[in-house]
Design a protein around this motif. Structure first.
Motif, PDB file in Angstrom:
ATOM      1  N   ALA A 178       0.832  -1.204   0.000  1.00  0.00           N
ATOM      2  CA  ALA A 178       0.000   0.000   0.000  1.00  0.00           C
ATOM      3  C   ALA A 178       0.871   1.260   0.000  1.00  0.00           C
ATOM      4  N   LEU A 179       1.928   1.248   0.822  1.00  0.00           N
ATOM      5  CA  LEU A 179       2.830   2.413   0.855  1.00  0.00           C
ATOM      6  C   LEU A 179       3.542   2.555  -0.492  1.00  0.00           C
ATOM      7  N   SER A 181       2.277   1.721  -3.348  1.00  0.00           N
ATOM      8  CA  SER A 181       1.302   2.272  -4.307  1.00  0.00           C
ATOM      9  C   SER A 181       1.189   3.785  -4.141  1.00  0.00           C
ATOM     10  N   ALA A 182       1.278   4.264  -2.878  1.00  0.00           N
ATOM     11  CA  ALA A 182       1.256   5.714  -2.660  1.00  0.00           C
ATOM     12  C   ALA A 182       2.480   6.358  -3.307  1.00  0.00           C
ATOM     13  N   GLY A 183       3.626   5.676  -3.201  1.00  0.00           N
ATOM     14  CA  GLY A 183       4.849   6.174  -3.843  1.00  0.00           C
ATOM     15  C   GLY A 183       4.709   6.234  -5.351  1.00  0.00           C
ATOM     16  N   VAL A 185       1.837   6.550  -7.140  1.00  0.00           N
ATOM     17  CA  VAL A 185       0.971   7.683  -7.501  1.00  0.00           C
ATOM     18  C   VAL A 185       1.770   8.982  -7.353  1.00  0.00           C
ATOM     19  N   GLY A 186       2.566   9.061  -6.275  1.00  0.00           N
ATOM     20  CA  GLY A 186       3.368  10.258  -6.027  1.00  0.00           C
ATOM     21  C   GLY A 186       4.342  10.574  -7.150  1.00  0.00           C
ATOM     22  N   GLU A 189       2.888  12.915  -9.662  1.00  0.00           N
ATOM     23  CA  GLU A 189       2.234  14.087  -9.069  1.00  0.00           C
ATOM     24  C   GLU A 189       2.023  15.191 -10.113  1.00  0.00           C
ATOM     25  N   LEU A 192      -0.943  14.684 -12.251  1.00  0.00           N
ATOM     26  CA  LEU A 192      -2.133  14.821 -11.411  1.00  0.00           C
ATOM     27  C   LEU A 192      -2.445  16.289 -11.127  1.00  0.00           C
ATOM     28  N   GLU A 193      -1.391  17.084 -10.905  1.00  0.00           N
ATOM     29  CA  GLU A 193      -1.577  18.519 -10.644  1.00  0.00           C
ATOM     30  C   GLU A 193      -2.201  19.193 -11.864  1.00  0.00           C
ATOM     31  N   ALA A 199      -7.302  11.549 -11.079  1.00  0.00           N
ATOM     32  CA  ALA A 199      -7.377  10.900  -9.757  1.00  0.00           C
ATOM     33  C   ALA A 199      -8.696  10.158  -9.571  1.00  0.00           C
TER      34      ALA A 199
ATOM     35  N   VAL B 196      -3.257  17.713  -3.309  1.00  0.00           N
ATOM     36  CA  VAL B 196      -3.148  16.610  -4.257  1.00  0.00           C
ATOM     37  C   VAL B 196      -2.539  15.371  -3.601  1.00  0.00           C
ATOM     38  N   PHE B 200      -2.648  10.278  -3.437  1.00  0.00           N
ATOM     39  CA  PHE B 200      -1.628   9.222  -3.379  1.00  0.00           C
ATOM     40  C   PHE B 200      -2.132   7.981  -2.647  1.00  0.00           C
ATOM     41  N   PHE B 201      -2.987   8.214  -1.626  1.00  0.00           N
ATOM     42  CA  PHE B 201      -3.293   7.108  -0.702  1.00  0.00           C
ATOM     43  C   PHE B 201      -4.623   6.408  -0.982  1.00  0.00           C
ATOM     44  N   ALA B 204      -4.098   2.698  -1.572  1.00  0.00           N
ATOM     45  CA  ALA B 204      -3.612   2.077  -0.334  1.00  0.00           C
ATOM     46  C   ALA B 204      -4.762   1.774   0.620  1.00  0.00           C
ATOM     47  N   TYR B 207      -7.123  -0.863  -0.904  1.00  0.00           N
ATOM     48  CA  TYR B 207      -6.534  -2.203  -0.895  1.00  0.00           C
ATOM     49  C   TYR B 207      -6.558  -2.830   0.497  1.00  0.00           C
ATOM     50  N   TRP B 260       6.152  11.219   3.702  1.00  0.00           N
ATOM     51  CA  TRP B 260       5.585  12.298   2.892  1.00  0.00           C
ATOM     52  C   TRP B 260       5.576  13.635   3.633  1.00  0.00           C
TER      53      TRP B 260
END
Lengths: 327, 327
Positions: A178-179, A181-183, A185-186, A189, A192-193, A199, B196, B200-201, B204, B207, B260
């Motif tokens: 999960a962490l 996956s956050a990385g 998406v990051g 960024e 996404l901005e 999103a 934004v 990211f999460f 996560a 899931y 983060w």
């Protein structure tokens, strides 16, 4: 409370030999049926469901107790036996053996080694215990539990501390995923901005690719455990996965375009969906096969491990596609 | 290629009565064992694994063929029979009956109706076919397939067109859910525009809540199918779900804060994780129970339907929490 049979069915990926017994009736093909029945009297057998018909150490047939009883007066064993019984090797996985027995409607299964020597009969009670244990184990793998203890037992009585202990390990693997996956998406960024609409569709793409992958996993794990090689199905499953991706993408494209009014994002979502469904199918095909190659129960490839890998890949695919089209 | 036994094991949620046979040996408790065995000669039985010991229409015991053969000279049936056999009612679900047989290490199972009348014996081959069919059906539900046909058969030979037909219906339900999830995220566009980092999460939280929910689903569906009522486990499962949420949130909070560097987002993620895990557990407990109440196989509550509902709720919970803390 576990019966002996259940415990014995529980050996992880056990070979069928552990369930075979020689304490069963053994007769010769020449024996007259009318002599066989009185000769069984007063003896203790683990199972009398099936008589082994042997010449020396070789199995030449089997005879169910029902056929023995129904045999006409004066018949010999040879005349009523099944001369081509379904047999398994001692090293055959227990689940595959049990499946073979059901598939051929055999009440009990004869074990014969590579040199044709008779190695015992697996009694129906044992086959049933194996089927039940493997069912519980498959569900434990799918659910992401540690060990293969009976889910029903767990559901009814297990204390909270034990529940946590059986469930946390896979969830901690999931937390790392999960962490990650956050990385992932990051890392996207910037795109996404520029386009926050992207999103919106992250859970959608992840969910659908995961659903397609789960279907293939279930198929492959079940197939492997009963002896269907992955190679038999790779081509058809891959084609099916791609076609499912095409159908889902083909429906998602107009729907997202119409609902959110952005053609670029709609194309990115549809294309990502197609690619993610195809990749999820490939992961679902490859993971159980890889696990079985390194000696790990392929059913682990149907649980949280596969989901984490597929989710991460889906997020990567989605944002790569989005960056290419929108970015 | 399906054997008759497999087909007969396949009846959806079938009652055990469909598998019981009266073409089995029936004896009286007073019968001498030495007279019983010759009397079975020349008769055709569906199964001779177990003899029913009856007085009139009432079952007063059972006697396995192994105990019959091992009985001492001159013994009566009463002296060697099991006077308190495990029995099931004709309407008992077939899977529960098969589980009962294995649990009590019975090779075959006696069916007795509410008035104590003997209604037949379920042969071991039938019990095995039921266990196998229910295993395949559970996996079909979990995987999101239409119908309950053998996953192994499907894995080995089914054509692409049939594969699509079995798999698309649940995926289309999933597509609707996926579009809904995009709508939910869209409803929180304002908070996403401001921060934004929140995007990211999303995978996560979805899931992990899904992983916790899947564990509970597996447990409940398995427990229900073998006769463990949901109520036995609700309290412990709920506590376990909340504690798992606490542990995951407790680990996610410092990890996201450190990685983060945003305390507000880290708190939002942790709190959402805790709430989503608890809600996913409740959905996993409630859905199979609701389905079984309306007469639908509760195993549907372990598949894509549950996942869609849990994913949607997780997204809502996450953004509500985020709006409260960050927004």
């Amino acid at each position: 409370r576990m019966t002996e049979a259940q415990q014995q069915g529980n050996d992880d990926l056990g070979a069928v030999a552990a369930h075979a017994s020689m304490r069963i009736p053994v007769v010769a093909p020449e024996d007259p049926v009318d002599g066989v029945i009185p000769a069984l009297r007063g003896r203790r057998f683990d199972s009398a469901a099936v008589l082994a018909v042997c010449r020396g150490e070789r199995l030449v047939g089997v005879l169910t107790v029902e056929r023995l009883l129904a045999a006409p007066q004066g018949a010999s064993v040879r005349q009523v036996m099944n001369p081509a019984p379904t047999t398994v090797a001692p090293g055959a996985p227990q689940e595959r053996a049990a499946w073979t027995a059901v598939h051929h409607a055999e009440p009990a299964l004869a074990v014969v080694d590579g040199d044709g020597r008779f190695a015992g009969i697996v009694a129906p009670q044992r086959l049933m215990a194996v089927l039940l244990a493997e069912h519980d184990q498959d569900l434990a793998r799918l659910g992401g539990f540690l060990g293969a203890a009976s889910a029903a037992r767990r559901a009814s009585g297990e204390r909270v501390r034990l529940r946590l202990w059986h469930r946390l390990p896979w969830l901690l693997v999931g937390l790392v995923g999960a962490l990650l996956s956050a990385g992932v998406v990051g890392a996207f960024e910037a795109v996404l901005e520029r386009q926050v609409l992207l999103a919106f569709f992250v859970p959608a793409v992840v969910y659908l690719a995961d659903a397609v992958g789960t279907q293939t996993e279930t198929l492959i794990v079940r197939g492997l455990s009963v002896g269907v090689p992955v190679s038999w199905t790779v081509a058809r499953e891959t084609v099916t996965g791609v076609l499912l991706g095409v159908v889902l993408a083909g429906m998602a494209l107009p729907a997202t375009w119409w609902l959110w009014g952005d053609a670029e994002v709609a194309f990115a979502v549809a294309l990502a969906l197609l690619a993610a469904c195809a990749i999820a199918t490939l992961v679902a095909l490859a993971l159980p096969w890889l696990l079985s190659r390194i000696g790990v129960d392929p059913a682990y490839g149907s649980g949280p491990l596969a989901t984490v890998i597929q989710d991460l890949l889906s997020v990567v695919i989605y944002f790569l596609t989005a960056t290419a089209i929108v970015g």
